[in-house]
Design a protein around this motif. Structure first.
Motif, PDB file in Angstrom:
ATOM      1  N   ASN A  74      17.577  66.141  53.370  1.00 44.44           N
ATOM      2  CA  ASN A  74      19.026  65.888  53.416  1.00 44.44           C
ATOM      3  C   ASN A  74      19.353  64.464  52.994  1.00 44.44           C
ATOM      4  O   ASN A  74      20.287  64.216  52.223  1.00 44.44           O
ATOM      5  N   GLY A 106      13.812  66.293  47.942  1.00 45.07           N
ATOM      6  CA  GLY A 106      15.132  65.680  48.057  1.00 45.07           C
ATOM      7  C   GLY A 106      15.483  64.848  46.845  1.00 45.07           C
ATOM      8  O   GLY A 106      16.619  64.890  46.345  1.00 45.07           O
ATOM      9  N   THR A 139      18.324  73.467  56.081  1.00 47.22           N
ATOM     10  CA  THR A 139      17.707  72.246  56.611  1.00 47.22           C
ATOM     11  C   THR A 139      18.550  71.608  57.713  1.00 47.22           C
ATOM     12  O   THR A 139      17.997  71.084  58.688  1.00 47.22           O
ATOM     13  N   GLY A 140      19.875  71.653  57.564  1.00 47.89           N
ATOM     14  CA  GLY A 140      20.737  71.092  58.609  1.00 47.89           C
ATOM     15  C   GLY A 140      20.564  71.767  59.959  1.00 47.89           C
ATOM     16  O   GLY A 140      20.300  71.110  60.964  1.00 47.89           O
ATOM     17  N   GLU A 179      21.104  63.049  49.356  1.00 50.26           N
ATOM     18  CA  GLU A 179      22.371  62.317  49.377  1.00 50.26           C
ATOM     19  C   GLU A 179      22.243  60.913  48.784  1.00 50.26           C
ATOM     20  O   GLU A 179      23.072  60.467  48.002  1.00 50.26           O
ATOM     21  N   GLU A 206      24.105  71.643  48.512  1.00 52.08           N
ATOM     22  CA  GLU A 206      25.000  71.689  49.666  1.00 52.08           C
ATOM     23  C   GLU A 206      24.754  72.934  50.504  1.00 52.08           C
ATOM     24  O   GLU A 206      24.784  72.892  51.741  1.00 52.08           O
ATOM     25  N   THR A 210      21.443  72.357  52.538  1.00 57.64           N
ATOM     26  CA  THR A 210      21.604  71.419  53.642  1.00 57.64           C
ATOM     27  C   THR A 210      22.513  71.969  54.742  1.00 57.64           C
ATOM     28  O   THR A 210      22.345  71.631  55.913  1.00 57.64           O
ATOM     29  N   CYS A 253      13.177  68.476  56.909  1.00 54.15           N
ATOM     30  CA  CYS A 253      14.614  68.783  56.792  1.00 54.15           C
ATOM     31  C   CYS A 253      15.453  67.514  56.722  1.00 54.15           C
ATOM     32  O   CYS A 253      16.349  67.382  55.879  1.00 54.15           O
TER      33      CYS A 253
END
Length: 415
Positions: free
Chosen positions: A211, A12, A33-34, A215, A26, A29, A207
């Protein structure tokens, strides 16, 4: 979980520092992972209501015949309620004083919060938000428990479970023996399924941390360290201040002698992170080291393995407020009071097994408007904190047993 945490942090941070990598980050994620993290959360939410109901009812019914227990049962309930309340008050005061969740970029936090809320709405099937004032007070008593469960109204479900458990205790035993076995079976099945879900936690931790660090960058590490320090500080205050004062006031024992007598179950609780697994060692220490009456020790410690979870209640309170601070969600005093009440009841309804508090934290977050996906920030350090809070839970059980025996009748002390 630690491996997932480390891998998620490293990758990350690399994604956060990579120049021109916003497009592929993007995509990862959003499509990889999202969704994997959402699957983990959905599985937790699928099991949380039956877990809380069965654990809370079982914890109440294990108190036995309240009429025959008389003063012992009442003292146990009183000390459990007082210590649980003090633990949550200490936790909330400390997390509001230190504010470990402050310091991240507000714009990034807000953008991620709105994105996470959309996913949370898909999981819960309803918009986020929390009632306030008189509506919130009345909502504690559900007019329809099925609707309360469907709406994930955790406090209303807990109140119903408490009432249901009390009803089973005072009802004729021969009439409810089958029902009691069914509830215990439901608890066992739910715990087994949650055990399977927790096996997916390392993947979920990876995950979530990927994320978050993609960010927020290195700010996540600083905030996570502050969170761990806050939890440890709250647990330490309860351990070295509240418990010794209670044992001294109500049992006339010095703290040195008390902690010397309970060191074996404390170490076992820390290593296993399970109150239930530590119960045999706690019973042995209570009878041989602390010289407590067998009747009182078995009654209080058996209940305490499920119903007295001070460390768990403190962790839940700190975790919820910390994550609200991290994502810029300001909680009113009424909302924090609601969190406190849920954490106190959650101390009764949380299973005495490793990671048993995670489903409770996730659903409390949803009730105060913080997306459950935020739990990913603390999953990586949960195992260590679970060991610490379990040690506090077991020590609290032994402290209550000592306090109850110390204020009992002479006949009880020689029973």
């Amino acid at each position: 979980m630690l491996a997932g945490l480390a891998a998620g942090l490293v990758l990350g941070l690399a994604a956060s520092w990579a120049a021109g990598g916003a497009g592929w980050v993007e995509a990862v994620t959003t499509y990889v992972t999202g969704p994997l993290g959402q699957i983990f959360l959905r599985l937790l939410f699928m099991l949380v209501i039956p877990l809380l109901f069965a654990a809370l009812v079982t914890g109440v019914t294990e108190m036995g015949d309240l009429a025959s227990l008389k003063r012992v049962g009442l003292r146990t309930l009183l000390f459990t309620a007082v210590l649980s309340t003090l633990s949550v008050v200490i936790a909330l005061l400390l997390v509001n004083l230190i504010r470990p969740g402050d310091g991240v970029d507000p714009a990034t936090a807000k953008a991620m919060l709105e994105s996470a809320r959309e996913g949370a709405g898909a999981i819960l099937g309803k918009s986020q938000g929390s009632p306030s004032g008189m509506e919130s007070a009345l909502a504690i008593i559900p007019s329809n428990v099925v609707r309360a469960a469907a709406d994930d109204d955790i406090l209303a479900v807990m109140v119903f479970a408490l009432a249901f458990g009390i009803g089973m205790v005072v009802a004729p035993e021969d009439k409810v023996v089958v029902l009691k076995g069914a509830v215990e079976g439901l608890l066992e099945v739910t715990l087994t399924l949650i055990g399977f879900v927790i096996r997916l936690a390392p993947i979920a931790v990876f995950c979530f941390m990927f994320n978050l660090t993609a960010e927020f960058g290195a700010d996540v590490l600083v905030r996570l360290g502050a969170f761990v320090g806050t939890v440890i500080g709250a647990l330490a205050i309860q351990m070295v201040v509240v418990y010794p004062i209670g044992v001294w006031l109500f049992a006339g024992r010095g703290p040195v002698g008390f902690f010397r007598g309970v060191q074996s179950p404390m170490l076992m609780a820390f290593s296993t992170a399970s109150s239930n697994a530590t119960l045999p060692a706690a019973l042995s220490a209570a009878e041989t080291e602390l010289k407590l009456p067998r009747k009182i020790a078995r009654f209080v410690l058996t209940i305490g393995a499920t119903a007295n979870q001070n460390g768990t209640a403190m962790f839940e309170g700190v975790a919820v407020i910390f994550l609200a601070q991290f994502f810029g969600v300001e909680l009113s005093l009424a909302q924090q009071g609601s969190v406190m009440l849920v954490c106190i009841l959650g101390g009764i309804g949380t299973a005495g097994v490793p990671a048993g508090s995670l489903p409770v934290v996730a659903i409390i977050l949803a009730s105060v408007g913080v997306p459950p996906v935020a739990i990913g920030l603390i999953l990586g350090v949960d195992r260590f904190l679970d060991m610490c809070r379990t040690m506090l839970n077991v020590t609290g059980d032994l402290a209550i047993a000592t306090m109850v025996a110390g204020r009992g009748d002479p006949k009880e002390k020689t029973a």
